[in-house]
Design a protein around this motif. Structure first.
Motif, PDB file in Angstrom:
ATOM      1  N   ALA A  92       0.767  -1.319  -0.241  1.00 40.27           N
ATOM      2  CA  ALA A  92       0.006  -0.045  -0.109  1.00 40.27           C
ATOM      3  C   ALA A  92       0.865   1.045  -0.090  1.00 40.27           C
ATOM      4  O   ALA A  92       0.475   2.067  -0.710  1.00 40.27           O
ATOM      5  CB  ALA A  92      -0.890   0.031   1.186  1.00 40.27           C
ATOM      6  N   ALA A  93       1.914   1.269   0.750  1.00 36.69           N
ATOM      7  CA  ALA A  93       2.782   2.241   0.854  1.00 36.69           C
ATOM      8  C   ALA A  93       3.612   2.425  -0.394  1.00 36.69           C
ATOM      9  O   ALA A  93       3.471   3.666  -1.107  1.00 36.69           O
ATOM     10  CB  ALA A  93       3.955   2.000   1.892  1.00 36.69           C
ATOM     11  N   LYS A  99       1.974   6.673  -6.837  1.00 32.44           N
ATOM     12  CA  LYS A  99       0.809   7.379  -7.348  1.00 32.44           C
ATOM     13  C   LYS A  99       1.187   8.951  -7.254  1.00 32.44           C
ATOM     14  O   LYS A  99       1.101   9.519  -7.971  1.00 32.44           O
ATOM     15  CB  LYS A  99      -0.291   7.083  -6.175  1.00 32.44           C
ATOM     16  CG  LYS A  99      -1.565   8.035  -6.481  1.00 32.44           C
ATOM     17  CD  LYS A  99      -2.623   7.484  -5.502  1.00 32.44           C
ATOM     18  CE  LYS A  99      -3.170   8.394  -4.837  1.00 32.44           C
ATOM     19  NZ  LYS A  99      -4.396   8.214  -3.720  1.00 32.44           N
ATOM     20  N   GLY A 100       1.939   9.441  -6.036  1.00 32.16           N
ATOM     21  CA  GLY A 100       2.379  10.473  -5.919  1.00 32.16           C
ATOM     22  C   GLY A 100       3.452  11.063  -7.157  1.00 32.16           C
ATOM     23  O   GLY A 100       3.555  11.931  -7.390  1.00 32.16           O
ATOM     24  N   TRP A 101       4.447  10.050  -7.342  1.00 37.78           N
ATOM     25  CA  TRP A 101       5.201  10.327  -8.314  1.00 37.78           C
ATOM     26  C   TRP A 101       4.691  10.342  -9.579  1.00 37.78           C
ATOM     27  O   TRP A 101       4.913  11.427 -10.536  1.00 37.78           O
ATOM     28  CB  TRP A 101       6.476   9.165  -8.315  1.00 37.78           C
ATOM     29  CG  TRP A 101       7.383   9.282  -9.171  1.00 37.78           C
ATOM     30  CD1 TRP A 101       7.620   8.511 -10.514  1.00 37.78           C
ATOM     31  CD2 TRP A 101       8.560  10.056  -9.545  1.00 37.78           C
ATOM     32  NE1 TRP A 101       8.391   8.977 -11.271  1.00 37.78           N
ATOM     33  CE2 TRP A 101       9.038   9.969 -10.689  1.00 37.78           C
ATOM     34  CE3 TRP A 101       8.783  11.435  -8.526  1.00 37.78           C
ATOM     35  CZ2 TRP A 101      10.250  10.789 -10.876  1.00 37.78           C
ATOM     36  CZ3 TRP A 101       9.824  12.050  -8.895  1.00 37.78           C
ATOM     37  CH2 TRP A 101      10.745  12.017 -10.322  1.00 37.78           C
ATOM     38  N   ARG A 102       3.833   9.527 -10.052  1.00 37.52           N
ATOM     39  CA  ARG A 102       3.214   9.581 -11.192  1.00 37.52           C
ATOM     40  C   ARG A 102       2.271  11.101 -11.276  1.00 37.52           C
ATOM     41  O   ARG A 102       2.404  11.879 -12.358  1.00 37.52           O
ATOM     42  CB  ARG A 102       2.297   8.423 -11.432  1.00 37.52           C
ATOM     43  CG  ARG A 102       2.837   7.220 -11.641  1.00 37.52           C
ATOM     44  CD  ARG A 102       2.073   6.114 -11.884  1.00 37.52           C
ATOM     45  NE  ARG A 102       2.860   4.789 -12.270  1.00 37.52           N
ATOM     46  CZ  ARG A 102       2.646   3.577 -11.652  1.00 37.52           C
ATOM     47  NH1 ARG A 102       1.269   3.601 -10.989  1.00 37.52           N
ATOM     48  NH2 ARG A 102       3.182   2.602 -11.783  1.00 37.52           N
ATOM     49  N   TYR A 104       3.183  13.871  -9.633  1.00 35.39           N
ATOM     50  CA  TYR A 104       4.192  14.849 -10.083  1.00 35.39           C
ATOM     51  C   TYR A 104       4.606  14.949 -11.301  1.00 35.39           C
ATOM     52  O   TYR A 104       4.686  16.071 -11.964  1.00 35.39           O
ATOM     53  CB  TYR A 104       5.059  14.626  -9.058  1.00 35.39           C
ATOM     54  CG  TYR A 104       6.596  15.454  -9.168  1.00 35.39           C
ATOM     55  CD1 TYR A 104       6.279  16.651  -8.875  1.00 35.39           C
ATOM     56  CD2 TYR A 104       7.730  14.998  -9.836  1.00 35.39           C
ATOM     57  CE1 TYR A 104       7.450  17.658  -8.787  1.00 35.39           C
ATOM     58  CE2 TYR A 104       8.662  15.756 -10.134  1.00 35.39           C
ATOM     59  CZ  TYR A 104       8.661  17.213  -9.774  1.00 35.39           C
ATOM     60  OH  TYR A 104       9.719  18.005  -9.953  1.00 35.39           O
ATOM     61  N   GLN A 105       4.769  13.761 -12.079  1.00 32.78           N
ATOM     62  CA  GLN A 105       5.287  13.807 -13.399  1.00 32.78           C
ATOM     63  C   GLN A 105       4.087  14.150 -14.165  1.00 32.78           C
ATOM     64  O   GLN A 105       4.330  15.101 -15.182  1.00 32.78           O
ATOM     65  CB  GLN A 105       5.416  12.492 -13.884  1.00 32.78           C
ATOM     66  CG  GLN A 105       7.215  11.989 -13.314  1.00 32.78           C
ATOM     67  CD  GLN A 105       7.219  10.431 -13.615  1.00 32.78           C
ATOM     68  OE1 GLN A 105       6.285   9.568 -13.944  1.00 32.78           O
ATOM     69  NE2 GLN A 105       8.500  10.078 -14.042  1.00 32.78           N
ATOM     70  N   GLN A 106       2.902  14.021 -14.041  1.00 31.16           N
ATOM     71  CA  GLN A 106       1.926  14.553 -14.879  1.00 31.16           C
ATOM     72  C   GLN A 106       1.579  15.945 -14.737  1.00 31.16           C
ATOM     73  O   GLN A 106       1.584  16.755 -15.620  1.00 31.16           O
ATOM     74  CB  GLN A 106       0.553  13.676 -14.714  1.00 31.16           C
ATOM     75  CG  GLN A 106       0.624  12.458 -15.084  1.00 31.16           C
ATOM     76  CD  GLN A 106       0.749  12.162 -16.460  1.00 31.16           C
ATOM     77  OE1 GLN A 106       0.040  12.997 -17.346  1.00 31.16           O
ATOM     78  NE2 GLN A 106       1.387  11.507 -17.151  1.00 31.16           N
ATOM     79  N   ARG A 107       2.027  16.313 -13.430  1.00 32.89           N
ATOM     80  CA  ARG A 107       1.715  17.887 -13.215  1.00 32.89           C
ATOM     81  C   ARG A 107       2.927  18.551 -13.762  1.00 32.89           C
ATOM     82  O   ARG A 107       2.557  19.631 -14.354  1.00 32.89           O
ATOM     83  CB  ARG A 107       1.842  18.076 -11.712  1.00 32.89           C
ATOM     84  CG  ARG A 107       1.579  19.539 -11.230  1.00 32.89           C
ATOM     85  CD  ARG A 107       0.640  20.010 -10.256  1.00 32.89           C
ATOM     86  NE  ARG A 107       0.673  21.109  -9.916  1.00 32.89           N
ATOM     87  CZ  ARG A 107       0.037  22.205 -10.539  1.00 32.89           C
ATOM     88  NH1 ARG A 107      -0.968  21.885 -11.395  1.00 32.89           N
ATOM     89  NH2 ARG A 107      -0.022  23.545  -9.992  1.00 32.89           N
ATOM     90  N   CYS A 108       4.151  18.127 -13.859  1.00 36.67           N
ATOM     91  CA  CYS A 108       5.363  18.739 -14.464  1.00 36.67           C
ATOM     92  C   CYS A 108       4.992  18.916 -16.052  1.00 36.67           C
ATOM     93  O   CYS A 108       5.193  20.136 -16.841  1.00 36.67           O
ATOM     94  CB  CYS A 108       6.427  17.991 -14.315  1.00 36.67           C
ATOM     95  SG  CYS A 108       7.106  18.422 -12.565  1.00 36.67           S
ATOM     96  N   THR A 109       4.621  17.801 -16.623  1.00 34.30           N
ATOM     97  CA  THR A 109       4.185  17.669 -17.977  1.00 34.30           C
ATOM     98  C   THR A 109       3.052  18.623 -18.273  1.00 34.30           C
ATOM     99  O   THR A 109       3.168  19.457 -19.389  1.00 34.30           O
ATOM    100  CB  THR A 109       3.780  16.321 -18.505  1.00 34.30           C
ATOM    101  OG1 THR A 109       4.927  15.260 -18.270  1.00 34.30           O
ATOM    102  CG2 THR A 109       3.433  16.282 -19.946  1.00 34.30           C
ATOM    103  N   PHE A 110       1.991  18.625 -17.476  1.00 33.48           N
ATOM    104  CA  PHE A 110       0.972  19.738 -17.722  1.00 33.48           C
ATOM    105  C   PHE A 110       1.382  21.151 -17.692  1.00 33.48           C
ATOM    106  O   PHE A 110       1.031  21.963 -18.363  1.00 33.48           O
ATOM    107  CB  PHE A 110      -0.273  19.534 -16.712  1.00 33.48           C
ATOM    108  CG  PHE A 110      -1.125  20.558 -16.614  1.00 33.48           C
ATOM    109  CD1 PHE A 110      -2.166  20.268 -17.804  1.00 33.48           C
ATOM    110  CD2 PHE A 110      -1.412  21.611 -15.734  1.00 33.48           C
ATOM    111  CE1 PHE A 110      -3.037  21.498 -17.864  1.00 33.48           C
ATOM    112  CE2 PHE A 110      -2.202  22.426 -15.657  1.00 33.48           C
ATOM    113  CZ  PHE A 110      -3.304  22.520 -16.752  1.00 33.48           C
TER     114      PHE A 110
END
Length: 152
Positions: A92-93, A99-102, A104-110
């Protein structure tokens, strides 16, 4: 007094009385045998007692070994269950971290896409504004030239 304490007291009393009566009966029986049959009977009784003590010791050791084994099995199964729980928590951790890393990556791409869109929009507006400016300047120059000719 507490009712549980009273019950325990009564139970101990009954057990002590039984033990006393059994010892008394055995003593009386033993004294009767010694007087009647002599030393051979005494030796037989002694061997019987020693054999019984050895048997009871073996039984106690078997019970102790069985109890230790049961405790070992229970503790082992509890350890396995705790290990399984830890694995579930670790997974779960790991999922939360991924999830947090993905995210973050999506936010950076956005954000990069937004910056690129803003840059494109700004550049396009600048080009359009320059063209408009040059067109108006040419028109103003033409009007000014026409006005000079007209006034001259």
């Amino acid at each position: 007094k507490c009712s549980a304490l009273t019950i325990q007291t009564m139970a101990r009393m009954v057990l002590a009385r039984r033990d006393y009566q059994a010892r008394r009966a055995a003593r009386i029986k033993f004294e009767g045998m010694v007087i009647g049959k002599g030393l051979t009977l005494l030796q037989a009784v002694a061997r019987c007692r020693f054999a019984r003590r050895a048997y009871l010791k073996r039984q106690a050791e078997r019970k102790r070994v069985a109890a230790v084994r049961m405790q070992s099995l229970v503790r082992g199964s509890q350890a396995v269950q705790r290990f399984k729980d830890l694995i579930v928590k670790a997974r779960a951790a790991a999922i939360r971290i991924q999830k947090g890393w993905r995210r973050y990556q999506q936010r950076c791409t956005f954000l990069l896409t937004i910056k690129a869109c803003l840059l494109l929009e700004t550049t396009t507006r600048r080009i359009i504004a320059r063209r408009k400016y040059h067109t108006f300047r040419a028109a103003v120059t033409l009007v000014a030239a026409s006005m000079r000719r007209y006034l001259a």
